[in-house]
Design an enzyme around this catalytic site. Structure first.
Site, PDB file in Angstrom:
ATOM      1  N   PRO A  79      18.506  83.157  14.534  1.00 38.83           N
ATOM      2  CG  PRO A  79      18.562  82.450  12.312  1.00 38.83           C
ATOM      3  CD  PRO A  79      18.362  83.648  13.166  1.00 38.83           C
ATOM      4  CB  SER A  82      22.766  81.102  12.173  1.00 37.78           C
ATOM      5  OG  SER A  82      22.625  82.312  12.884  1.00 37.78           O
ATOM      6  CG  LEU A  84      22.647  85.228  10.683  1.00 40.57           C
ATOM      7  CD1 LEU A  84      21.309  84.582  10.348  1.00 40.57           C
ATOM      8  CD2 LEU A  84      22.799  86.520   9.872  1.00 40.57           C
ATOM      9  N   GLY A  85      25.160  86.142  14.832  1.00 34.01           N
ATOM     10  CA  GLY A  85      25.357  86.916  16.064  1.00 34.01           C
ATOM     11  C   GLY A  85      24.272  86.712  17.101  1.00 34.01           C
ATOM     12  CB  SER A  86      22.062  83.884  18.062  1.00 29.50           C
ATOM     13  OG  SER A  86      23.061  82.925  18.295  1.00 29.50           O
ATOM     14  CB  ALA A  88      26.520  89.609  19.708  1.00 32.79           C
ATOM     15  CB  ALA A  89      21.178  89.470  19.108  1.00 31.51           C
ATOM     16  CG  ASP A 129      30.006  88.997  16.624  1.00 30.72           C
ATOM     17  OD1 ASP A 129      30.706  89.497  15.728  1.00 30.72           O
ATOM     18  OD2 ASP A 129      29.847  87.765  16.748  1.00 30.72           O
TER      19      ASP A 129
HETATM   20  C1  MEV Z   1      32.723  85.868  15.346  1.00 32.31           C
HETATM   21  O1  MEV Z   1      31.441  86.332  14.924  1.00 32.31           O
HETATM   22  C2  MEV Z   1      33.799  86.718  14.769  1.00 32.31           C
HETATM   23  C3  MEV Z   1      35.230  86.371  15.171  1.00 32.31           C
HETATM   24  O2  MEV Z   1      36.076  87.327  14.539  1.00 32.31           O
HETATM   25  C4  MEV Z   1      35.418  86.407  16.673  1.00 32.31           C
HETATM   26  C5  MEV Z   1      35.311  87.817  17.246  1.00 32.31           C
HETATM   27  O3  MEV Z   1      35.473  88.806  16.520  1.00 32.31           O
HETATM   28  O4  MEV Z   1      35.063  87.897  18.455  1.00 32.31           O
HETATM   29  C6  MEV Z   1      35.644  84.991  14.685  1.00 32.31           C
END
Ligand code: MEV
Length: 306
Positions: A79, A82, A84-86, A88-89, A129
């Protein structure tokens, strides 16, 4: 026609501080984004021409691609907005599918390129991520590590990246209705850190706490982990990345959980609860205004190719 997929993640400890090289722990979750790539007469993404594509991540990735035109299709099972790392995925699966067209399936190279894309689009990021999405399982980023798998750097910062053992634990992620882009939150924290020594002191305290969390995680001690999650949340709140909606959701599940904290960039976004009553916690988060809540399981696989 290669198809690659990569999982979402949540950050258990250390978000924001990891941008400054402190350690963080993240876990891949059983939600995946799938990307198929094929050589084509012109470049399209889900049937759209590049100029019609709104995602900065996709535009950035395709601007780096020096091969023949490609037709890409995306199925996102993570999602968006969220925690949940959309993104990055998406970045990891996208690059894995593209590189695979040239027979390149080097996970390290894919993770490093995906990190670079996030760093460029967000104007600063850690490799948390993208590395977790590429590797799967529980991943430690930054801090002292004896046998890291990789080390990535940007400017004067560098992060060691390695897997860590993690016991079977039950987590619920609650997504608030407040959308808050990671880029904005990273910039907000940066302003605080640059303007006052107090900001950096909080970052240091988060870093110290994550070192304790690593031993609690290794022991599988839910009580200790929960307490550290709560402390981590308080520090994030002091960094000004919480909001009333997040606090309301958190209050609603505190009594049913070992620990509850913001996960990801905050400012809205999501919380994660460690609990042995996942169904009750999910329901309570929804009643307290969550846009959605997910019982998440750890995913041991990172990038997979069909
Ligand atoms: C974002 O999911 C996490 C943060 O620490 C940013 C990052 O690590 O790039 C806020």
């Amino acid at each position: 026609m290669p198809t690659a997929s990569a999982p979402g993640k949540f950050i258990l400890f250390g978000e924001h501080a990891v941008v400054y090289g402190k350690p963080a722990i993240a876990m891949a979750v059983n939600m995946r984004t799938e990307v198929t790539a094929a050589f084509s007469s012109r470049t399209t993404v889900d049937g759209m021409l590049l100029k019609e594509v709104r995602s900065y991540y996709i535009r950035e990735m395709l601007s780096r691609w020096e091969g023949e035109p490609v037709s890409i299709s995306i199925h996102s099972g993570v999602p968006p907005s969220s925690g949940l790392g959309s993104s990055a995925a998406l970045s990891v699966a996208f690059i894995a599918a593209l590189y695979s067209l040239n027979g390149d399936r080097d996970i390290r190279r894919i993770a490093e390129e995906a990190f670079d894309v996030e760093y460029t689009v967000q104007g600063g990021a850690s490799p948390t991520d993208t590395s977790t999405s590429a590797l799967g399982g529980a991943v430690m980023v930054g801090g002292e590590q004896e046998n890291p798998l990789w080390e990535f750097s940007k400017g004067e910062r560098s992060w060691k990246i390695g897997r860590i053992e993690s016991p079977e634990l039950s987590f619920v992620v609650g997504v608030s209705r407040v959308h808050s882009p990671t880029k904005i939150m990273v910039q907000r924290v940066r302003r605080l850190v640059e303007r006052s020594p107090f900001g950096m002191e909080i970052i240091d305290s988060i870093g110290e706490l994550v070192t304790d969390a690593i031993s609690a995680l290794k022991k599988g001690d839910a009580e200790d982990m929960g307490e550290l999650m709560n402390r981590n949340h308080e520090l994030l709140r002091t960094l000004n990345v919480s909001c009333p909606e997040i606090e309301r959701m958190r209050d609603s599940v505190m009594e049913m959980s070992y620990g509850v904290k913001i996960t990801g960039a905050g400012g809205g976004g999501s919380i994660v609860a460690l609990t042995d009553r996942p169904k009750d916690v999910k329901k309570a988060m929804e009643s307290a205004g969550a846009r959605s809540a997910y019982i998440v399981n750890a995913e041991k696989n990172g990038i997979l190719w069909d």
